[in-house]
Structure formats: C-alpha cells, structure tokens
Design a protein around this motif. Structure first.
Motif, PDB file in Angstrom:
ATOM      1  N   LYS A  75     -33.182  11.631 -55.783  1.00 41.60           N
ATOM      2  CA  LYS A  75     -33.905  11.823 -57.038  1.00 41.60           C
ATOM      3  C   LYS A  75     -34.608  13.171 -57.027  1.00 41.60           C
ATOM      4  O   LYS A  75     -35.128  13.617 -56.011  1.00 41.60           O
ATOM      5  N   THR A  76     -34.597  13.800 -58.188  1.00 41.16           N
ATOM      6  CA  THR A  76     -35.199  15.127 -58.316  1.00 41.16           C
ATOM      7  C   THR A  76     -36.719  15.012 -58.265  1.00 41.16           C
ATOM      8  O   THR A  76     -37.330  14.319 -59.084  1.00 41.16           O
ATOM      9  N   HIS A  77     -37.317  15.703 -57.303  1.00 49.12           N
ATOM     10  CA  HIS A  77     -38.769  15.648 -57.146  1.00 49.12           C
ATOM     11  C   HIS A  77     -39.469  16.506 -58.196  1.00 49.12           C
ATOM     12  O   HIS A  77     -38.876  17.425 -58.773  1.00 49.12           O
ATOM     13  N   LEU A  78     -40.721  16.217 -58.435  1.00 46.03           N
ATOM     14  CA  LEU A  78     -41.522  16.956 -59.392  1.00 46.03           C
ATOM     15  C   LEU A  78     -41.655  18.414 -58.941  1.00 46.03           C
ATOM     16  O   LEU A  78     -41.928  18.691 -57.782  1.00 46.03           O
ATOM     17  N   TYR A 165     -31.381  23.339 -55.612  1.00 40.46           N
ATOM     18  CA  TYR A 165     -30.785  22.050 -55.958  1.00 40.46           C
ATOM     19  C   TYR A 165     -29.921  22.223 -57.201  1.00 40.46           C
ATOM     20  O   TYR A 165     -30.176  23.069 -58.053  1.00 40.46           O
ATOM     21  N   CYS A 185     -31.113  12.676 -60.881  1.00 37.31           N
ATOM     22  CA  CYS A 185     -30.827  13.033 -59.484  1.00 37.31           C
ATOM     23  C   CYS A 185     -30.291  14.462 -59.376  1.00 37.31           C
ATOM     24  O   CYS A 185     -29.871  15.071 -60.365  1.00 37.31           O
ATOM     25  N   ARG A 188     -28.788  18.925 -53.014  1.00 37.91           N
ATOM     26  CA  ARG A 188     -29.235  20.189 -52.422  1.00 37.91           C
ATOM     27  C   ARG A 188     -28.034  21.000 -51.938  1.00 37.91           C
ATOM     28  O   ARG A 188     -27.109  20.464 -51.324  1.00 37.91           O
TER      29      ARG A 188
END
Length: 540
Positions: A75-78, A165, A185, A188
C-alpha cells in the motif's frame, strides 16, 4: 506526417526548432505505417497480430523479473507519490523497412517525477552525428571493422540513487490481497527503468564503472565483444549496416552513408513521392527584397492553415540535413525561419526541397579508403541572406579526407556593417567548431594508439583577403574596426598557438559557399561533388 494521418496540429508560436524536435519528428515518421502502432494492451488485443504482441509483453516482463527491477508490492504510504507507467509498442525494422521483431517496453511517466526528491542529476553524454561520421571515416582510413552490438534492456542494469515507487502496471500479477485495491498500492523500483529522468545517467555510470574497473583499454573488436558479454546480455548484430537511422554500405573502396529509406518515407508521407524531380533544392533568390519568394509574411498575405504540416516537414528535413544531406542545409535553414508564420510561398519552397530529394533519394556521403586522413575547414558568409532584418548567413564545413564530417548553415545574430565584419563572424564560428573537432579527434587518436595530429595546424580556408589580414594583425582600434567585438578575434589566438592556419581560397572554390546562398545548378553540383556526396548507384 500530415494532419490527416496523425491528427496532430503543432503550435507554431511555441515550438522550438532544434535537433531534438527534428529527431522526434523523424521517429514519428519512421514509425508511421499503413497500420499505426498500438498504444495500449487493449488495442493490441483487438489486432490480428495479438499473439506476437502478447509474446513481446511476456518477454519484457520476464526481463524485468530477471533483472530484479521490482521490489515488493504494498500500500502506498502517506507522502509517497508513485509515478505512472505506459506500455510502448513498436515493430523493429531493417533498413529496407522489413519488420523483424515485435517489441513491447514498459516505461515510467517521468514527467511526474519531482526534482530534488525523485531525481537530482540527469545529464549523460551521448555520441553526436559529427563524432559518428568522424569515427566512420577513421574506420575506413585505418581498415577497421565496424560491428553493431545491442545491450538487452540496458537501463535495467543500473541501480537508482533515489527511492521511487510506481503504480502497478497492467499485465503484472499482484498478490491476492491487493488485487481489489490496486489503485491504493504501488511497487518500489529497485533498478532504473526506461522513462525515468535519471535513467540515462544511471546506465552511463554503470557502464563506465565496469569498463574502468579492470583498467579496460581498446583492443581487438572480438575481445571487446567478449569483455562486454561477461557482464551484460548482448546481441551481436554483425557488421554495422543500419545505425541511428543511417544506412551504411560497406564497399571495396570505402563506406557510403545514406538515408534512402527515410527519404522515401518522408516523400510518401508528404505526398511528394510522385512529384517531378528538380536539380537544386532552392531557386536562386532575387537581389530585390520585394521580389524574393522567401521574404517574410506580408500584412495582407494569408497564412497557411494550421492543418498544413509545415513544422513537421521542416523537422523531417532538418533530421536529414543534420545527418547525411548537407546539400539541403541552407534551404532548410532559410525555410525554418518562417515556421511561426508560413505562407503559400514558403510551403512551395518546402515542396521544392522535396522535389529535389525525389530526384536524389540515394545521395549520401562517401568516405573513401584513401591514404590521407586530414581535417580541413572552410568558412564563408552570405551577405544579407535576410535583407528584411539586415542579417547575413554563416556557413562552414570541415572535411576528413575530402568528405564532409561537420557543417553548419545559420543566420547571424547581429547586423554586420561590412563584408569584412560578416566574414570575421563566420570564421569565428568555424574556429570554435575547429577547436572542438581537434580536441575530439586528438583524444580518439591518442586513446586508440594512432598517430596524433596535435602538432599540425588545421587549415581553414577563407575567401576574404581583408578578413585574413585583419585576423593576422589582431584587434586594432580604428574608425572602421572599433565596433567589432574583440571576442571575434579569438581566431588570432588560435593562429598564434599553431592550432589553425587560415589560408585564402578563390570564392568559386570555397566549399562553404554551399551553406550561405542558393546556387545555380552548375555551381551547386560542383560543390556537392567536392564535399564527398555521391549517388549510391555510382559508387557500387
């Protein structure tokens, strides 16, 4: 390409006509066909050759997996902004336009990268057309082999210097827990990927590190090939016959470089493939500015409609003039001036160049395997090539063993007050090019263990006696010369250092005359032959 085939209209006011624009136009023209390349996987699925495109996609994904380009999906982090992606599809062709391979490439949308966060430096050195032509002339003179090798997915070998990413690409299988939430999502990137702004730099650094690691030196071509194959997956394509859009003919008495396939393609795309051929690329211009067919747009004159592909035609011709056709350099340089406001007169001039190409499709540069390998320059200026803005034309040419390797035709940026002044400007530009050419040729000679020409001055021919005398005397403040910028006397320093030797030549024998004005047929053909241009059918 025309509006009817591509649907694209260029903004004539904002487009910058440079080598990058010319190359992009050339790429689009060579990729255009009766059937356009697909632009997405969905388009591929709707075509009859879907099976071949599917295989190409699988090959690309397997290559990415083999190089371990992707890290784990999550999942894409903040605070993380993943870059987008795009599938690019192309059919690779031979010099005769025959399709030899279907190729799919997964690229990132580098335009979404943030400077200072996703990348720092982007510059990487690449070979230019002048260096390539010199290397070819050197290979002929030294009886060297020329082989073409391709690094398979070269960019994927280099690591990234920033944490990047990417959105999960179509075709890549995501873990079961993320298949219903792929939009949230990202994946990387562990290695460089095509499309990233720093990819070229990362690959150059990776290649340089490998070559310098063991103190690599130029050696036999097969040993070089084997050395590269130890580290990279390589394709050995054999003797170089087609490289960077150039067709290379290996003959008994030399090498012939041309762009016949490209020329035929642009003639077809601009509907000039059945036009009546002409013997010169431009009519001889009138000395009266009001009768000059290439005067600027007049107040009551109608401009070309946006769908007329004037910019595309100029870009296509620039790519040809910069690589193998110096004979059209002046014509293209002149017509490019009117790109922001072209009229029917200017469009007729473009079609005139096409008609000249129609009669000389197979013309190119012939590098003969003679004993000499000397660099010689020519400089000239055309008085008031743009009489409406009081600007003259600079033209210069450098030959290696009698065949052109570097040339330029450009409008001067300042108004010259005399013929002497404009000739000084022209030879100043030629001197700057000469310094660079001497530097690159001496570096290649010393690196390859060849006899160096460092101590021998490069002869530069000029047809203006007053200009030559003034250069030898240097900057002298007088009523007739005090307005000439001292920087233009840089040539005198080169004369004193023994780097160049400016010699006088008759105007009729000055080969740079080809780049300063439109010439009558007899003079034009004589100079074109003297700069090493030949027809393929005559040298075979």
């Amino acid at each position: 390409m025309s509006f009817t085939t591509s649907g694209k209209i260029w903004d004539r006011k904002s487009i910058i006509l440079d080598n990058v624009f010319a190359y992009n136009i050339a790429v689009e023209i060579t990729s255009l066909d009766d059937e356009m390349e697909p632009r997405s996987i969905e388009e591929c699925k709707q075509r009859n050759d879907w099976k071949k495109w599917k295989e190409a996609i699988e090959v690309e994904l397997n290559s990415l997996s083999k190089r371990e380009d992707f890290g784990p999906i999550g999942k894409t982090h903040l605070g993380i902004k993943p870059v987008g992606y795009k599938w690019v599809f192309v059919r690779k062709r031979k010099e005769n336009n025959e399709v030899v391979r279907y190729k799919a490439r997964l690229v990132t949308q580098g335009f979404s990268q943030r400077p200072g966060i996703d990348y720092m430096k982007t510059y990487s050195p690449v070979v230019d057309s002048i260096t390539l032509r010199y290397l070819m002339s050197l290979a002929v003179h030294q009886s060297l082999d020329m082989r073409l090798m391709d690094v398979v997915t070269a960019y994927l070998y280099s690591s990234l210097d920033n944490e990047i990413y990417m959105k999960i690409p179509e075709g890549l299988k995501a873990p079961e827990e993320y298949r219903h939430s792929q939009d949230m999502c990202s994946i990387r990137l562990q290695k460089s990927l095509y499309g990233l702004k720093q990819s070229g730099r990362m690959w150059y650094n990776r290649l340089s590190q490998y070559l310098l690691k063991d103190g690599y030196k130029n050696d036999q071509i097969m040993e070089t090939s084997n050395y590269l194959k130890k580290e990279f997956e390589m394709k050995d394509l054999g003797k170089t016959k087609f490289c960077l859009g150039l067709q290379i003919e290996h003959l008994k008495n030399g090498i012939f470089i041309h762009q016949s396939a490209y020329t035929e393609k642009i003639l077809k795309k601009f509907y000039m493939d059945k036009a009546h051929p002409l013997s010169t690329p431009m009519v001889v211009r009138s000395l009266d500015p009001k009768k000059d067919p290439f005067r600027p747009h007049e107040n009551e004159e109608e401009l070309l409609r946006p769908e007329v592909p004037y910019l595309s035609a100029i870009g296509a011709l620039m790519y040809l003039a910069n690589n193998t056709r110096p004979d059209i350099s002046f014509s293209v340089s002149l017509l490019a001036r009117f790109s922001s406001s072209p009229t029917r007169r200017h469009w007729n001039g473009v079609k005139h160049v096409f008609r000249y190409l129609q009669g000389s499709v197979d013309k190119g540069l012939f590098y003969a395997n003679n004993s000499g390998h000397q660099l010689i320059g020519y400089a000239d200026a055309g008085y008031l090539s743009d009489a409406h803005k009081c600007r003259s034309q600079t033209g210069y040419l450098f030959t290696s063993d009698g065949t052109a390797i570097s040339w330029r035709s450009t409008k001067q940026t300042i108004a010259a007050t005399s013929s002497n002044h404009l000739e000084i400007i022209a030879i100043h530009e030629a001197s700057r090019e000469c310094v660079w050419l001497r530097s690159i040729t001496q570096h290649i000679q010393e690196t390859c263990g060849l006899p160096s020409s460092k101590k021998t001055p490069t002869v530069v021919y000029e047809d203006n006696t007053a200009c030559i005398e003034q250069l030898k005397q240097g900057y002298v403040k007088g009523d007739r010369t005090k307005h000439i910028s001292p920087k233009l006397f840089y040539t005198q320093d080169l004369l004193q250092n023994g780097d160049i030797d400016v010699q006088q030549i008759r105007s009729t024998e000055n080969l740079a005359d080809l780049f300063t004005k439109a010439l009558p047929t007899s003079s034009f053909e004589k100079l074109v032959h003297k700069i090493g241009m030949r027809r393929l059918r005559k040298v075979k």
